[in-house]
Design a protein around this motif. Structure first.
Motif, PDB file in Angstrom:
ATOM      1  N   ALA A 173     -14.622 -31.668   7.962  1.00 39.09           N
ATOM      2  CA  ALA A 173     -13.393 -31.997   7.237  1.00 39.09           C
ATOM      3  C   ALA A 173     -13.639 -32.030   5.737  1.00 39.09           C
ATOM      4  O   ALA A 173     -14.771 -32.102   5.270  1.00 39.09           O
ATOM      5  CB  ALA A 173     -12.851 -33.346   7.701  1.00 39.09           C
ATOM      6  N   GLY A 174     -12.548 -32.006   5.000  1.00 37.58           N
ATOM      7  CA  GLY A 174     -12.624 -32.075   3.551  1.00 37.58           C
ATOM      8  C   GLY A 174     -12.227 -33.431   3.011  1.00 37.58           C
ATOM      9  O   GLY A 174     -12.078 -33.594   1.794  1.00 37.58           O
ATOM     10  N   ARG A 175     -12.033 -34.414   3.913  1.00 44.98           N
ATOM     11  CA  ARG A 175     -11.682 -35.768   3.503  1.00 44.98           C
ATOM     12  C   ARG A 175     -12.535 -36.762   4.267  1.00 44.98           C
ATOM     13  O   ARG A 175     -12.983 -36.502   5.387  1.00 44.98           O
ATOM     14  CB  ARG A 175     -10.200 -36.049   3.750  1.00 44.98           C
ATOM     15  N   LEU A 176     -12.762 -37.938   3.654  1.00 40.51           N
ATOM     16  CA  LEU A 176     -13.490 -39.030   4.287  1.00 40.51           C
ATOM     17  C   LEU A 176     -12.486 -40.132   4.618  1.00 40.51           C
ATOM     18  O   LEU A 176     -12.222 -41.028   3.810  1.00 40.51           O
ATOM     19  CB  LEU A 176     -14.595 -39.555   3.370  1.00 40.51           C
ATOM     20  N   VAL A 177     -11.930 -40.040   5.804  1.00 43.69           N
ATOM     21  CA  VAL A 177     -10.874 -40.963   6.193  1.00 43.69           C
ATOM     22  C   VAL A 177     -11.415 -42.384   6.297  1.00 43.69           C
ATOM     23  O   VAL A 177     -10.685 -43.356   6.079  1.00 43.69           O
ATOM     24  CB  VAL A 177     -10.248 -40.505   7.529  1.00 43.69           C
ATOM     25  N   ARG A 178     -12.710 -42.535   6.610  1.00 39.38           N
ATOM     26  CA  ARG A 178     -13.280 -43.881   6.794  1.00 39.38           C
ATOM     27  C   ARG A 178     -13.123 -44.760   5.557  1.00 39.38           C
ATOM     28  O   ARG A 178     -13.103 -45.984   5.649  1.00 39.38           O
ATOM     29  CB  ARG A 178     -14.754 -43.780   7.161  1.00 39.38           C
ATOM     30  N   LEU A 179     -13.044 -44.125   4.360  1.00 35.86           N
ATOM     31  CA  LEU A 179     -12.939 -44.894   3.120  1.00 35.86           C
ATOM     32  C   LEU A 179     -11.498 -45.055   2.647  1.00 35.86           C
ATOM     33  O   LEU A 179     -11.222 -45.870   1.759  1.00 35.86           O
ATOM     34  CB  LEU A 179     -13.759 -44.227   2.017  1.00 35.86           C
TER      35      LEU A 179
END
Length: 728
Positions: free
Chosen positions: A615-621
């Motif tokens: 992915a191109g995003r870090l949803v965890r943050l």
């Protein structure tokens, strides 16, 4: 028999008619046009650097400045530039049509943030001011690729001594192919001056890659390509419609009779008249199309004279120029060092260049480092590396690293590979020790875990420093030993700091060594091995190991590890180690009481999940909150920057990773520093992007976190985790 002097000095080229190749004829092709369009080509991270830190103040403050500088009574150009560079964009952009600085305006560093922010919208302004004051404003033109900037760069290269280094940087930036596309029409056109400039520039870039110049010429047709091929193959100095002109005036500060005389290889030194002609040849060498044959003439001199005597002559010329105050119009004295200098020249010149840190010495400093790079060889590489480590200014260090990269590329190496080869051993033996002699007494110098030298005497007593000489000691030997020890302490501190920083960067970026490189420049180096022994290393197949006391490689069970000759060795980032490996290595280092030179095993590790790698995003943050002051503290770390202010807030922070940016979009956005009532910030998105200034466009290739170095991504996550106060 009297040795023959070079014809270039007894019958100098400015008195001859230019020789033309029998099979070459000047060709003019009318109607050729350079490609349309303009492009700002940014180096990685350059645009962010040029934007700099946005100005502070809320919208009301900026409106006051706008009234002051753009009101009915006008204002100073630098004040207008500050507003345009740092005011919120919705206020700044409408002011662009009213920004018309005078041609004599010296806006200096303001042009860089303006170009970074508005790019093509300020193109004409940057070009106009760069033309009017090249040495002050020309730096801003380096990323700009277009027909007008190519012509300006060609003119500077040919005619303007004080801006020639800028032209060289421009052509290095954009390369032979781009130069060819924009300059072939002028090189084959009928206007004499643009033709001279373009021909000279094409020959300059053809030295980088003539094939790319011919490829560009072929875009204008076979006839144009054939004409350019013949032009490039013509003798040096041959250009259309050229005739020799009078040489420049002999510099008043030079005394040909007093200069060190070059010596012929066959014996005998140059007479004063020929020495004077050699000075004139060097003065003409920057404009070979004005002075046909000058490069060939200097090559003839170099072939006839003893190299060491030419190096002494060039140094004497340089010293006279320096004594006259380094007049810019006679910079050829510096270039003469690059043409005729040797390793001794490098050792003399490098310390001088390191001291030229005043703003008005920038061009001279750049010229000195170019001369060192042109001399080349191990001495040049060593001193450029030394300047890159020790120089007091960031600019000087950057220029030195640039030329070090050129030397590395010439040897087929990366800058880091060359830097590995330049780490001095300081006379230490394979065990990392050095013996110093007082005569009757001898002392062994070794390095502790912090790479601080200490002394062991004949009775195995440890001392922090050498003792004072006694009455029975040899005074000369003792003094030499004490000087050597003092220099060792100073030099080891500088080199060790550089090595520590480079190894930590290598761990984060995933840089690797072949086993041969690892053995020669890391595990087997008398200084670096002290650092390397206290780190965990890893190969691509997952094998982790350390360097044992006897120099062998051992795993966490102290079993010997044999490296495959084709393996790549890296500094193990903890994100690449399993939990079990990490615990085992931590326990082993604790048992051996080994202190690590920088945090490695105890470093936070944040591996990506399988979904995050694709992915191109870090949803965890995303959705987490962080205090404003903690985010501002994060911005003080290397590599992090914030967005320009828009209506008094900055909507994102970002850090460069590899060739892209990891961006944290903030809500409501960081307020200007003057605001004390700031609410916590929410990490609205954490994304990877080509540029933090825009979202991906349709058709852009996808950017994924898994394509970035895992160590670098872990560091970014750790930095953001450290400032997070609450999660959604």
């Amino acid at each position: 028999m009297t040795p023959a002097l070079p014809e270039a000095l007894t019958d100098p080229p400015w008195l001859r008619r230019p020789k033309r190749a029998a099979d070459w004829k000047a060709v003019t092709i009318a109607g050729l046009e350079p490609p349309p369009g303009r492009l700002v080509r940014w180096a990685p991270g350059e645009r962010d650097q040029w934007l700099g830190q946005p100005g502070s103040g809320d919208e009301a403050d900026w409106r006051v400045k706008i009234d002051r500088y753009f009101g009915p009574h006008g204002g100073a150009s630098f004040g207008q530039a500050e507003v345009l560079a740092h005011a919120p964009e919705h206020l700044a952009r409408p002011l662009l049509p009213r920004f018309a600085p005078r041609d004599d305006a010296s806006l200096g560093h303001w042009l860089q943030p303006l170009l970074a922010r508005f790019e093509l919208d300020v193109w004409d302004i940057v070009v106009r001011l760069a033309e009017s004051r090249p040495t002050r404003n020309g730096w801003a033109m380096l990323p700009m690729l277009g027909a007008d900037t190519a012509r300006i760069a060609a003119y500077w290269l040919y005619k303007l001594k004080t801006a020639r280094h800028l032209a060289e940087r421009w052509f290095e930036r954009h390369g032979p192919l781009a130069a060819g596309y924009y300059l072939v029409p002028d090189a084959l056109g009928g206007a004499p001056a643009p033709r001279r400039h373009a021909v000279h520039a094409l020959r300059h870039v053809a030295a980088m890659d003539s094939g790319l110049v011919l490829r560009a010429a072929r875009a204008f047709g076979d006839e144009a390509a054939d004409a350019v091929a013949k032009l490039l193959a013509a003798p040096s100095g041959v250009a259309p419609a050229q005739r020799p002109t009078s040489p420049p005036p002999f510099p008043k500060w030079a005394d040909a009779a007093a200069l060190p005389r070059p010596v012929l290889r066959d014996g005998g030194e140059f007479p004063a008249a020929e020495t004077r002609n050699l000075v004139l040849l060097l003065a003409m060498a920057g404009r070979p199309d004005d002075f046909p044959g000058v490069d060939d003439a200097l090559a003839e001199v170099a072939a006839a004279a003893e190299p060491a005597s030419l190096a002494e002559f060039a140094w004497g010329l340089f010293e006279d120029w320096a004594a006259a105050g380094h007049p810019a119009r006679d910079e050829f004295a510096m270039r003469a060092l690059g043409r005729f200098g040797d390793a001794g020249t490098v050792r003399r010149l490098a310390p001088l260049a390191a001291g030229w840190t005043r703003p008005d010495a920038r061009d001279r400093m750049s010229g000195a480092l170019r001369a060192i790079a042109r001399i080349g060889g191990p001495a040049a590489a060593v001193h450029l590396n030394d300047v890159a480590m020790r120089a007091r200014t960031k600019t000087l260090r950057h220029v030195a690293r640039h030329h070090l990269g050129e030397l590395a590329a010439a040897d087929g190496l990366t800058t880091e590979q060359l830097a590995d080869r330049l780490v001095p051993d300081f006379g230490l033996d394979v065990s990392g020790a050095l013996t110093l002699d007082y005569g009757p007494r001898r002392f062994t110098v070794a390095l502790d875990e912090q790479l601080v030298p200490f002394v062991v005497d004949d009775h195995a007593r440890i001392r922090k420093a050498l003792p004072k000489p006694g009455v029975k000691d040899d005074p000369a030997l003792a003094e030499a030993a004490r000087v050597r020890f003092a220099e060792l302490r100073k030099d080891v501190r500088v080199v060790a700091a550089d090595r520590l920083a480079r190894l930590e960067e290598a761990m984060i970026d995933g840089r690797g060594w072949t086993p041969a490189e690892f053995g020669a420049h890391v595990a087997g180096h008398p200084l670096v091995r002290h650092i390397a022994r206290r780190l965990v290393w890893r190969t691509a197949d997952g094998t982790s190991f350390r360097i044992a006391e006897d120099g062998t490689h051992a795993d966490a069970s102290d079993e010997t590890v044999a490296l495959d000759p084709h393996a790549i060795v890296t500094v193990a980032h903890p994100v690449h180690l399993t939990e079990t490996e990490l615990k085992t290595w931590t326990a082993l280092f604790a048992d051996y009481e080994m202190l690590q030179p920088f945090p490695q095993l105890g470093r936070p590790r944040h591996p990506l999940t399988e979904g995050e790698r694709g992915a191109g995003r870090l949803v965890r943050l995303e959705g987490a909150t962080a205090p404003v002051e903690d985010l501002r503290a994060l911005l003080r770390r290397d590599g992090w920057r914030q967005a320009p202010a828009d209506r008094g807030v900055r909507p994102w922070i970002a850090v460069r990773v590899a060739d892209v940016s990891v961006v944290a979009d903030l809500d409501p956005g960081l307020p200007d520093h003057g605001r004390r009532d700031a609410a916590d910030q929410t990490l609205r998105r954490v994304r990877v992007a080509d540029s933090p200034y825009r979202d991906p466009r349709p058709g852009d290739p996808p950017l994924r976190f898994g394509d970035l170095p895992a160590g670098a991504v872990s560091e970014v996550i750790a930095a953001l985790e450290a400032v997070i106060r609450a999660r959604p």
